[in-house]
Design a protein around this motif. Sequence first.
Motif, PDB file in Angstrom:
ATOM      1  N   THR A  82       0.832  -1.195   0.000  1.00  0.00           N
ATOM      2  CA  THR A  82       0.000   0.000   0.000  1.00  0.00           C
ATOM      3  C   THR A  82       0.872   1.252   0.000  1.00  0.00           C
ATOM      4  O   THR A  82       0.625   2.193  -0.754  1.00  0.00           O
ATOM      5  N   ARG A  83       1.878   1.250   0.800  1.00  0.00           N
ATOM      6  CA  ARG A  83       2.784   2.409   0.870  1.00  0.00           C
ATOM      7  C   ARG A  83       3.439   2.682  -0.478  1.00  0.00           C
ATOM      8  O   ARG A  83       3.503   3.833  -0.918  1.00  0.00           O
ATOM      9  N   GLU A  84       3.908   1.632  -1.137  1.00  0.00           N
ATOM     10  CA  GLU A  84       4.520   1.809  -2.455  1.00  0.00           C
ATOM     11  C   GLU A  84       3.506   2.325  -3.473  1.00  0.00           C
ATOM     12  O   GLU A  84       3.834   3.171  -4.316  1.00  0.00           O
TER      13      GLU A  84
ATOM     14  N   VAL B  19       0.836   4.191  -2.876  1.00  0.00           N
ATOM     15  CA  VAL B  19       0.576   5.606  -2.579  1.00  0.00           C
ATOM     16  C   VAL B  19       1.725   6.459  -3.100  1.00  0.00           C
ATOM     17  O   VAL B  19       1.510   7.484  -3.761  1.00  0.00           O
ATOM     18  N   GLU B  20       2.951   6.045  -2.810  1.00  0.00           N
ATOM     19  CA  GLU B  20       4.120   6.807  -3.266  1.00  0.00           C
ATOM     20  C   GLU B  20       4.167   6.897  -4.787  1.00  0.00           C
ATOM     21  O   GLU B  20       4.448   7.963  -5.344  1.00  0.00           O
ATOM     22  N   THR B  21       3.885   5.797  -5.466  1.00  0.00           N
ATOM     23  CA  THR B  21       3.891   5.778  -6.927  1.00  0.00           C
ATOM     24  C   THR B  21       2.834   6.723  -7.490  1.00  0.00           C
ATOM     25  O   THR B  21       3.092   7.469  -8.432  1.00  0.00           O
TER      26      THR B  21
ATOM     27  N   GLU C 199       1.451   9.352  -5.985  1.00  0.00           N
ATOM     28  CA  GLU C 199       1.796  10.745  -5.673  1.00  0.00           C
ATOM     29  C   GLU C 199       2.964  11.249  -6.517  1.00  0.00           C
ATOM     30  O   GLU C 199       3.000  12.422  -6.887  1.00  0.00           O
ATOM     31  N   GLU C 200       3.910  10.367  -6.847  1.00  0.00           N
ATOM     32  CA  GLU C 200       5.043  10.758  -7.690  1.00  0.00           C
ATOM     33  C   GLU C 200       4.588  11.219  -9.070  1.00  0.00           C
ATOM     34  O   GLU C 200       5.220  12.075  -9.677  1.00  0.00           O
TER      35      GLU C 200
END
Length: 135
Positions: free
Chosen positions: A26-28, A30-32, A34-35
């Motif tokens: 999930t964290r990855e 979200v980061e992807t 947002e990037e």
Amino acid sequence: MFGAKLASRLRKEQPVSDQPNAELTTREAVETAEERGATAHVLDGVDLTSKRLTLDGIAAVLDFPEWAGRNLDSLFDCLTDLSWLSEGEHVLIWTGFQDLADHDPKAFNGINSVLRDAAERPMCGRRFTAVLTRS
């Protein structure tokens, strides 16, 4: 209304794979999102073991309008509209999808099919994407 009828027809014609293979956490995810400038909306699917609970969860996390129904046709219509949200891409990150898949495979397949169909038909200057993660 046309979108709802099209989604219904597509769900009947296209087979849905048994389970998605969620390679991102999930964290990855979200980061992807947002990037690339997208807005991430995380749905915690743990304990969402019915179609109704899952549709309510998606509606809450994407802030669906009060008029939105809680069925697959309405889900498709809302996901291809999203006019109440800011312009740009909106990513639904559904973590813990396995609970619904285990308890109600038919509901999971139907919802997952609508998520994929809606992602292919953006409207109103807002693009929708769904990512399913196990954790």
